[in-house]
Design an enzyme around this catalytic site. Structure first.
Site, PDB file in Angstrom:
ATOM      1  N   THR A 137       2.337  -4.401  -0.799  1.00  0.00           N
ATOM      2  CA  THR A 137       1.335  -4.298  -1.860  1.00  0.00           C
ATOM      3  C   THR A 137       0.675  -5.668  -1.958  1.00  0.00           C
ATOM      4  OG1 THR A 137       2.525  -2.594  -3.094  1.00  0.00           O
ATOM      5  CG2 THR A 137       0.924  -3.909  -4.313  1.00  0.00           C
ATOM      6  N   LYS A 144      -3.566   1.698  -4.406  1.00  0.00           N
ATOM      7  CA  LYS A 144      -2.309   1.226  -5.006  1.00  0.00           C
ATOM      8  C   LYS A 144      -2.587   0.512  -6.330  1.00  0.00           C
ATOM      9  CE  LYS A 144       2.079   0.326  -5.440  1.00  0.00           C
ATOM     10  NZ  LYS A 144       2.895  -0.385  -4.456  1.00  0.00           N
ATOM     11  N   LYS A 178       2.903  -9.538 -10.280  1.00  0.00           N
ATOM     12  CA  LYS A 178       2.140  -9.836  -9.061  1.00  0.00           C
ATOM     13  C   LYS A 178       1.100  -8.758  -8.810  1.00  0.00           C
ATOM     14  CE  LYS A 178       3.333  -8.505  -5.125  1.00  0.00           C
ATOM     15  NZ  LYS A 178       3.008  -7.480  -4.095  1.00  0.00           N
TER      16      LYS A 178
END
Length: 288
Positions: free
Chosen positions: A96, A171, A239
């Site tokens: 990711t 995502k 993050k």
């Protein structure tokens, strides 16, 4: 097929294992070499000291590392995977990361005659271990067609979303949804507790209706019990939300709830919950 897997964390370790289980010849690389050696003893593959060495004879190279910089470190440079890959071989990134780094590395790969797919996953550690991940992919159709039968060894869904970068953007949508869901679920569970309700019964009833979600079915009861020592870490969620907020600044999307939840996660980190599951948002309500 001969494949390589770079990065054997909580996701990569079982994903690489599924590739070996269905019969692929898997070579692995991990920054901590002892984990790669452990994997190779468990699954019968080969552990090597550099990404370049792993990629040397691989038809497909997979990666699942931490962030943009980690991804660059295993792809470019003298010991990076791109330096060892044969022309027309395929690199699939399950990290990711940002859409920017996907486009950057996709361009470098194309210049070298390589194929590149950004393919972040959703489903967490349990999804990886059970081979039930959802994979959202950015790239070209021919590369996706080559990749999908192999990815299917650990995925319940694998969909091409558009050109390189589209997987990462999808995502981001996923993580934005989860942030709002977990905060809403935290408030609901805390409210139910304050009202004196049996949370297990509440969840049993409302999970059959419009409020149903994966988070409710898998996290509501542990949230009620104040248990967070498992699952997807707050550090990683922050993050991911940082990536979402940066992209929103670029494309003009407003993310007021996401920005607020990100700050709530910062408060969880300050309480020592950096490695708690994302459902730990309720801790701020249970112990204000």
């Amino acid at each position: 097929m001969k494949v390589a897997f770079l990065g054997l964390g909580v996701m990569g370790y079982p994903m690489a294992g599924h590739l070996a289980k269905v019969g692929h010849q898997v070579t692995v690389y991990n920054r901590t070499s002892s984990k790669a050696e452990k994997w190779s003893k468990e699954h019968g593959g080969k552990a090597v000291p550099t990404p370049k060495a792993a990629a040397g004879d691989a038809e497909i190279v997979f990666a699942c590392v931490g962030n943009d910089d980690d991804l660059r470190s295993v792809t470019i440079g003298a010991d990076g995977a791109f330096a060892g890959m044969a022309k027309d071989s395929l690199f699939i990134d399950h990290t990711t990361a940002s859409a920017d780094v996907a486009r950057e590395l996709g361009g470098i790969a194309a210049d070298r005659g390589l194929n590149f797919l950004d393919a972040p996953v959703s489903g967490g550690q349990a999804g990886a271990e059970n081979g039930k991940l959802t994979v959202m992919v950015g790239g070209e159709q021919p590369a996706f067609d080559r990749a999908k039968p192999v990815i299917d060894s650990y995925a319940k869904s694998c969909v091409l979303m558009g050109p390189v970068g589209s997987g990462q953007l999808t995502k981001m949508v996923n993580q934005i949804c989860i942030a709002g869901l977990v905060q809403g679920l935290s408030e609901a569970v805390n409210f139910g507790q304050k009202a004196g309700l049996d949370i297990a019964k509440v969840v049993e009833v409302i999970s059959k209706g419009a409020a149903q979600s994966w988070q409710m079915e898998n996290r509501a009861l542990t949230m009620a019990d104040g248990k967070f020592e498992f699952g997807f870490a707050v550090d990683w969620m922050r993050k991911d939300l940082g990536i979402c907020l940066n992209e929103a600044t670029r494309n003009g999307a407003r993310l007021p709830v996401t920005a607020l939840v990100d700050q709530f996660y910062a408060q969880i980190q300050a309480r020592g919950g950096r490695h708690w599951d994302t459902s730990s948002l309720i801790h701020l309500l249970q112990k204000p």
